[in-house]
Scaffold this active site. Sequence first.
Site, PDB file in Angstrom:
ATOM      1  N   GLY A 153      66.522  16.885  48.062  1.00  0.00           N
ATOM      2  CA  GLY A 153      66.060  17.040  46.688  1.00  0.00           C
ATOM      3  C   GLY A 153      65.177  18.264  46.507  1.00  0.00           C
ATOM      4  O   GLY A 153      65.369  19.296  47.155  1.00  0.00           O
ATOM      5  N   SER A 154      64.185  18.133  45.628  1.00  0.00           N
ATOM      6  CA  SER A 154      63.377  19.291  45.238  1.00  0.00           C
ATOM      7  C   SER A 154      62.560  19.894  46.374  1.00  0.00           C
ATOM      8  O   SER A 154      62.128  21.042  46.267  1.00  0.00           O
ATOM      9  CB  SER A 154      62.451  18.919  44.080  1.00  0.00           C
ATOM     10  OG  SER A 154      63.200  18.747  42.898  1.00  0.00           O
ATOM     11  N   THR A 155      62.363  19.154  47.456  1.00  0.00           N
ATOM     12  CA  THR A 155      61.649  19.745  48.595  1.00  0.00           C
ATOM     13  C   THR A 155      62.412  20.944  49.157  1.00  0.00           C
ATOM     14  O   THR A 155      61.813  21.827  49.762  1.00  0.00           O
ATOM     15  CB  THR A 155      61.426  18.716  49.726  1.00  0.00           C
ATOM     16  OG1 THR A 155      62.693  18.208  50.163  1.00  0.00           O
ATOM     17  CG2 THR A 155      60.547  17.573  49.253  1.00  0.00           C
ATOM     18  N   PHE A 156      63.728  20.966  48.916  1.00  0.00           N
ATOM     19  CA  PHE A 156      64.565  22.055  49.431  1.00  0.00           C
ATOM     20  C   PHE A 156      64.414  23.329  48.609  1.00  0.00           C
ATOM     21  O   PHE A 156      64.812  24.405  49.055  1.00  0.00           O
ATOM     22  CB  PHE A 156      66.031  21.604  49.446  1.00  0.00           C
ATOM     23  CG  PHE A 156      66.927  22.483  50.262  1.00  0.00           C
ATOM     24  CD1 PHE A 156      66.893  22.451  51.648  1.00  0.00           C
ATOM     25  CD2 PHE A 156      67.816  23.359  49.657  1.00  0.00           C
ATOM     26  CE1 PHE A 156      67.707  23.265  52.414  1.00  0.00           C
ATOM     27  CE2 PHE A 156      68.645  24.181  50.412  1.00  0.00           C
ATOM     28  CZ  PHE A 156      68.587  24.138  51.787  1.00  0.00           C
TER      29      PHE A 156
END
Length: 199
Positions: free
Chosen positions: A6-9
């Site tokens: 998700g957004s951690t990427f």
Amino acid sequence: DGYEPGSTFKAVVLASALEAGTISTKDTFYCSGSVKMGKWTIKCSNRAGHGQQTLAEAVGHSCNPAFIKIGQSLGTEKFYSYLNAFGFTDSTGIDLPGEASTASLIFSEEQLARTESNLAVSSFGQGFNVTMIQLASSFCSLINGGNIYQPHVVKKIVDGSGNTVQEISPVVTKETVSQEVSDTLRDYMYTVVSEGTGA
């Protein structure tokens, strides 16, 4: 085990585009709240849209449409090359048994190119799997000047008398980004938790 990052990427995608020179810190991005990709409509978390925003603001907002543009700026070949550079195409070789292989759980370069939506959703961390240790290793490189170290759980092995039998020294296995990009990422990630969506 593998999981969808998700957004951690997004930090990895941002660093890749800055390193490749396909975007700059002076770029701006417009968010209407969604992006049309073929038959798909990909939405931002802010359905009303963020409007015009600087790169720093787009990162702070964790804006999906902005990151789709950032991923598109890289294109499939460069995007995949950075997946490899950050260690997502191989296991880390950590000194623990049972590390999952995610090689078959990420888009290949051919799959990324097959539809524009594959690259789009990959740009904000959806549609593929990584392991927690892969993501942790890549994140360390984002803030330490661009070095991925061989991850270890064991620092040293001692015998029953306390004598050191083996000591594990740090080994750099990959270089991801320059010191300049690393410094920029460190500032942006701090802003995310001090003022942005992570606050």
